[in-house]
Design a protein around this motif. Sequence first.
Motif, short mmCIF file in Angstrom:
data_model
loop_
_atom_site.label_atom_id
_atom_site.label_comp_id
_atom_site.label_asym_id
_atom_site.label_seq_id
_atom_site.Cartn_x
_atom_site.Cartn_y
_atom_site.Cartn_z
N ASN A 188 0.82 -1.22 0.00
CA ASN A 188 0.00 0.00 0.00
C ASN A 188 0.85 1.27 0.00
OD1 ASN A 188 -2.45 -1.39 0.05
ND2 ASN A 188 -2.45 -1.55 2.29
N GLN A 189 2.02 1.21 0.64
CA GLN A 189 2.87 2.40 0.73
C GLN A 189 3.40 2.83 -0.63
OE1 GLN A 189 5.92 1.72 3.63
NE2 GLN A 189 4.48 1.50 5.35
N THR B 276 2.35 1.87 -3.49
CA THR B 276 1.23 2.13 -4.40
C THR B 276 0.75 3.57 -4.25
OG1 THR B 276 0.51 -0.18 -4.35
CG2 THR B 276 -1.10 1.45 -5.07
N GLN B 277 0.66 4.04 -3.00
CA GLN B 277 0.24 5.41 -2.75
C GLN B 277 1.25 6.41 -3.32
OE1 GLN B 277 -0.38 5.71 1.46
NE2 GLN B 277 -2.26 4.48 1.46
N GLN B 278 2.54 6.08 -3.20
CA GLN B 278 3.57 6.98 -3.72
C GLN B 278 3.49 7.06 -5.26
OE1 GLN B 278 7.44 5.99 -2.22
NE2 GLN B 278 6.72 5.80 -0.11
N VAL C 128 0.80 6.63 -7.02
CA VAL C 128 -0.40 7.40 -7.33
C VAL C 128 -0.12 8.89 -7.19
CG1 VAL C 128 -2.74 7.94 -6.56
CG2 VAL C 128 -2.01 5.56 -6.76
N GLN C 129 0.62 9.27 -6.15
CA GLN C 129 0.96 10.68 -5.93
C GLN C 129 1.82 11.22 -7.08
OE1 GLN C 129 2.81 10.75 -2.09
NE2 GLN C 129 0.88 10.52 -0.96
#
Length: 247
Positions: free
Chosen positions: A47-48, A50-52, A54-55
């Motif tokens: 999740n970490q 993946t969020q980066q 996306v950002q």
Amino acid sequence: MTVSAVGAPTEVTSGARTRLAENFDTFLTLLTTQLKNQDPLSPMDSNQFTQQMVQMTGVEQQLLTNDLLKQLVGNTNSGISTAVSLIGKEVRAVTDTTALKGGKADWVYKLDREAEEVKVEVVDASGKTVHTKTLTGDAAKGGEHAFSWDGKDVSGQKLPDGGKYTLRVSAKDTTAAAVPSTVYVQGMVTGVEQAEGQTMLTINGGKVPWNVVSSVSLPAATASNDDTDPGDAGDPDSTSNPPPADA
């Protein structure tokens, strides 16, 4: 809008995109290293990163949006809004392509010096030569000359209006040396539009980029048909010295 006002956002956007690319490459390198060396019994949380990702994708999309907005502002301030003022004006544009309209197409060609003969070719959009003619005498002297084509191909068939045609000019002097020439399209601007990021003017039924306009003048009074030069009667392709356009 001044040059500095336009240039500053461009430099900022370019620098931001460069830093984003560097950070993204570094991020992928670190991520790949982490994945290769992670503990199989305790894998890292997906999740970490993946969020980066996306950002970073969101930042890239914002930069692209800024580019589109900049283009839109540029078109509004220095493109179509300025070009609209040319509607109804007589302009001359440095282009060899125009449209067949009303059964004819007109150009102006300029010879840098006197030639022995001038060969003109009308070429359609596919590159096929549909008309050719050799000009001598006054039409081969140095200076500007108008050339009008009657829309008939080499077989004498009348071609339909609306097609795009290009005028090719080949001039040689008495020593067979090439004489430099320039081809123009001249007429009244009847429309303005945006096409593929360019501001286009409608002149004589053809589309011309507005940044190739070389002169603008007020339209002359419409000439009477009785003023036609009798020397051109019966000749479908006529040449003459056009009146100079205002600089």
